[in-house]
Design a protein around this motif. Sequence first.
Motif, PDB file in Angstrom:
ATOM      1  N   LEU A   1     101.046  45.987  12.083  1.00  0.00           N
ATOM      2  CA  LEU A   1     100.942  45.646  10.668  1.00  0.00           C
ATOM      3  C   LEU A   1     101.307  46.836   9.791  1.00  0.00           C
ATOM      4  O   LEU A   1     102.008  46.685   8.778  1.00  0.00           O
ATOM      5  N   ALA A   2     100.863  48.024  10.165  1.00  0.00           N
ATOM      6  CA  ALA A   2     101.212  49.221   9.388  1.00  0.00           C
ATOM      7  C   ALA A   2     102.718  49.420   9.341  1.00  0.00           C
ATOM      8  O   ALA A   2     103.280  49.792   8.300  1.00  0.00           O
ATOM      9  N   GLN A   3     103.391  49.163  10.469  1.00  0.00           N
ATOM     10  CA  GLN A   3     104.845  49.301  10.497  1.00  0.00           C
ATOM     11  C   GLN A   3     105.502  48.252   9.603  1.00  0.00           C
ATOM     12  O   GLN A   3     106.448  48.559   8.853  1.00  0.00           O
ATOM     13  N   THR A   4     105.020  47.015   9.666  1.00  0.00           N
ATOM     14  CA  THR A   4     105.570  45.955   8.831  1.00  0.00           C
ATOM     15  C   THR A   4     105.410  46.272   7.348  1.00  0.00           C
ATOM     16  O   THR A   4     106.311  46.031   6.539  1.00  0.00           O
ATOM     17  N   MET A   5     104.256  46.838   7.001  1.00  0.00           N
ATOM     18  CA  MET A   5     103.972  47.166   5.607  1.00  0.00           C
ATOM     19  C   MET A   5     104.686  48.427   5.149  1.00  0.00           C
ATOM     20  O   MET A   5     104.764  48.689   3.949  1.00  0.00           O
ATOM     21  N   GLY A   6     105.188  49.230   6.095  1.00  0.00           N
ATOM     22  CA  GLY A   6     105.840  50.470   5.729  1.00  0.00           C
ATOM     23  C   GLY A   6     104.860  51.555   5.314  1.00  0.00           C
ATOM     24  O   GLY A   6     105.166  52.375   4.445  1.00  0.00           O
ATOM     25  N   LEU A   7     103.679  51.585   5.954  1.00  0.00           N
ATOM     26  CA  LEU A   7     102.675  52.570   5.572  1.00  0.00           C
ATOM     27  C   LEU A   7     103.060  53.967   6.038  1.00  0.00           C
ATOM     28  O   LEU A   7     103.747  54.137   7.043  1.00  0.00           O
ATOM     29  N   ALA A   8     102.583  54.959   5.314  1.00  0.00           N
ATOM     30  CA  ALA A   8     102.782  56.354   5.679  1.00  0.00           C
ATOM     31  C   ALA A   8     101.809  56.738   6.791  1.00  0.00           C
ATOM     32  O   ALA A   8     100.813  56.039   7.026  1.00  0.00           O
ATOM     33  N   PRO A   9     102.061  57.838   7.504  1.00  0.00           N
ATOM     34  CA  PRO A   9     101.192  58.224   8.625  1.00  0.00           C
ATOM     35  C   PRO A   9      99.728  58.418   8.250  1.00  0.00           C
ATOM     36  O   PRO A   9      98.845  58.202   9.083  1.00  0.00           O
ATOM     37  N   HIS A  10      99.444  58.823   7.015  1.00  0.00           N
ATOM     38  CA  HIS A  10      98.051  59.060   6.620  1.00  0.00           C
ATOM     39  C   HIS A  10      97.343  57.789   6.171  1.00  0.00           C
ATOM     40  O   HIS A  10      96.145  57.829   5.850  1.00  0.00           O
ATOM     41  N   GLN A  11      98.055  56.656   6.167  1.00  0.00           N
ATOM     42  CA  GLN A  11      97.471  55.384   5.753  1.00  0.00           C
ATOM     43  C   GLN A  11      97.097  54.576   6.995  1.00  0.00           C
ATOM     44  O   GLN A  11      97.903  54.434   7.922  1.00  0.00           O
ATOM     45  N   HIS A  12      95.902  54.019   7.002  1.00  0.00           N
ATOM     46  CA  HIS A  12      95.393  53.313   8.173  1.00  0.00           C
ATOM     47  C   HIS A  12      94.832  51.943   7.766  1.00  0.00           C
ATOM     48  O   HIS A  12      94.012  51.853   6.850  1.00  0.00           O
ATOM     49  N   VAL A  13      95.279  50.903   8.457  1.00  0.00           N
ATOM     50  CA  VAL A  13      94.731  49.560   8.247  1.00  0.00           C
ATOM     51  C   VAL A  13      93.319  49.531   8.820  1.00  0.00           C
ATOM     52  O   VAL A  13      93.111  49.845   9.996  1.00  0.00           O
ATOM     53  N   ILE A  14      92.347  49.152   7.999  1.00  0.00           N
ATOM     54  CA  ILE A  14      90.958  49.067   8.447  1.00  0.00           C
ATOM     55  C   ILE A  14      90.586  47.637   8.823  1.00  0.00           C
ATOM     56  O   ILE A  14      90.034  47.386   9.906  1.00  0.00           O
ATOM     57  N   ALA A  15      90.867  46.690   7.957  1.00  0.00           N
ATOM     58  CA  ALA A  15      90.512  45.287   8.202  1.00  0.00           C
ATOM     59  C   ALA A  15      91.334  44.413   7.278  1.00  0.00           C
ATOM     60  O   ALA A  15      92.090  44.910   6.427  1.00  0.00           O
ATOM     61  N   ALA A  16      91.184  43.105   7.442  1.00  0.00           N
ATOM     62  CA  ALA A  16      91.854  42.140   6.571  1.00  0.00           C
ATOM     63  C   ALA A  16      90.854  41.052   6.210  1.00  0.00           C
ATOM     64  O   ALA A  16      89.820  40.889   6.865  1.00  0.00           O
ATOM     65  N   GLN A  17      91.157  40.307   5.166  1.00  0.00           N
ATOM     66  CA  GLN A  17      90.257  39.241   4.716  1.00  0.00           C
ATOM     67  C   GLN A  17      91.080  38.114   4.115  1.00  0.00           C
ATOM     68  O   GLN A  17      91.890  38.345   3.210  1.00  0.00           O
ATOM     69  N   SER A  18      90.882  36.927   4.625  1.00  0.00           N
ATOM     70  CA  SER A  18      91.610  35.753   4.142  1.00  0.00           C
ATOM     71  C   SER A  18      90.792  35.074   3.052  1.00  0.00           C
ATOM     72  O   SER A  18      89.567  34.989   3.134  1.00  0.00           O
ATOM     73  N   VAL A  19      91.498  34.566   2.044  1.00  0.00           N
ATOM     74  CA  VAL A  19      90.848  33.905   0.910  1.00  0.00           C
ATOM     75  C   VAL A  19      91.674  32.690   0.502  1.00  0.00           C
ATOM     76  O   VAL A  19      92.916  32.736   0.507  1.00  0.00           O
ATOM     77  N   GLY A  20      90.996  31.623   0.127  1.00  0.00           N
ATOM     78  CA  GLY A  20      91.687  30.451  -0.381  1.00  0.00           C
ATOM     79  C   GLY A  20      90.673  29.391  -0.775  1.00  0.00           C
ATOM     80  O   GLY A  20      89.455  29.612  -0.727  1.00  0.00           O
ATOM     81  N   TYR A  21      91.176  28.234  -1.164  1.00  0.00           N
ATOM     82  CA  TYR A  21      90.290  27.112  -1.436  1.00  0.00           C
ATOM     83  C   TYR A  21      89.875  26.468  -0.123  1.00  0.00           C
ATOM     84  O   TYR A  21      90.649  26.435   0.839  1.00  0.00           O
ATOM     85  N   PRO A  22      88.647  25.954  -0.050  1.00  0.00           N
ATOM     86  CA  PRO A  22      88.250  25.243   1.177  1.00  0.00           C
ATOM     87  C   PRO A  22      89.059  23.965   1.327  1.00  0.00           C
ATOM     88  O   PRO A  22      89.583  23.434   0.335  1.00  0.00           O
ATOM     89  N   PRO A  23      89.191  23.460   2.546  1.00  0.00           N
ATOM     90  CA  PRO A  23      89.948  22.226   2.740  1.00  0.00           C
ATOM     91  C   PRO A  23      89.263  21.057   2.045  1.00  0.00           C
ATOM     92  O   PRO A  23      88.033  21.020   1.917  1.00  0.00           O
ATOM     93  N   SER A  24      90.069  20.127   1.576  1.00  0.00           N
ATOM     94  CA  SER A  24      89.513  18.939   0.906  1.00  0.00           C
ATOM     95  C   SER A  24      88.775  18.077   1.913  1.00  0.00           C
ATOM     96  O   SER A  24      89.230  17.916   3.060  1.00  0.00           O
ATOM     97  N   PRO A  25      87.630  17.505   1.526  1.00  0.00           N
ATOM     98  CA  PRO A  25      86.898  16.615   2.440  1.00  0.00           C
ATOM     99  C   PRO A  25      87.726  15.391   2.782  1.00  0.00           C
ATOM    100  O   PRO A  25      88.461  14.850   1.937  1.00  0.00           O
ATOM    101  N   GLN A  26      87.610  14.946   4.005  1.00  0.00           N
ATOM    102  CA  GLN A  26      88.367  13.782   4.468  1.00  0.00           C
ATOM    103  C   GLN A  26      87.619  12.492   4.119  1.00  0.00           C
ATOM    104  O   GLN A  26      86.391  12.463   4.016  1.00  0.00           O
ATOM    105  N   GLY A  27      88.417  11.463   3.978  1.00  0.00           N
ATOM    106  CA  GLY A  27      87.794  10.159   3.793  1.00  0.00           C
ATOM    107  C   GLY A  27      87.572   9.807   2.331  1.00  0.00           C
ATOM    108  O   GLY A  27      87.816  10.533   1.413  1.00  0.00           O
TER     109      GLY A  27
END
Length: 207
Positions: free
Chosen positions: A181-207
Amino acid sequence: MTTSHIPALQLIAPEALALDAEFAPLSMALFKVLLRRHSSREFSPGELPLYALSRLLWAAFGVNRPQLGLRTAPSASNGQEIDIYVAMHAGLYRFDAQQLALLPVLAEDIRAATGCQDFVATAPINLIYVASLKDDSTRPETEQKFYAALDTGFISQNVYLFCAAEGLATVVRGWVDRPALAQTMGLAPHQHVIAAQSVGYPPSPQG
């Protein structure tokens, strides 16, 4: 960050996105927010409007005391070493808390690279927490990484609480191929990926 760190086939995104500086107060009591806080790995495909994203990022690690330059989450020795990158369909951006803007990094959709679970590729927003470590002989790298992980925890919990109050779904993720991921993002050597977090709307209820 310089363009020399970005792989040749990737393009710089075309323009910065100004975020909305007006933040209406949340109306939900903290007790109710804590009751609703939970992790979700299912998301509706609907994109977050810029206003919602503005509020989310400000809650995460925005400037809440402008006269002092202090933030909504603490950091060790006020180092503020965590940058929040935002991966979405439109591309990859970096949150600039001082300018209250999303600064362009890449013009391509890299959401699938932000984690090893299938849902990350379609989650509307993937936040990537990146620590910039200092060449500091008084604090070894292992200690800096410890504090960076701790500070990321404060920020990600702010995101959890905001999402609980606003009816959004979120999950923080450690299962990330960090070097890739760091390579894809083009991060510099002193930059380190710590974690990620996904966010969005919850899925619509079915039915």
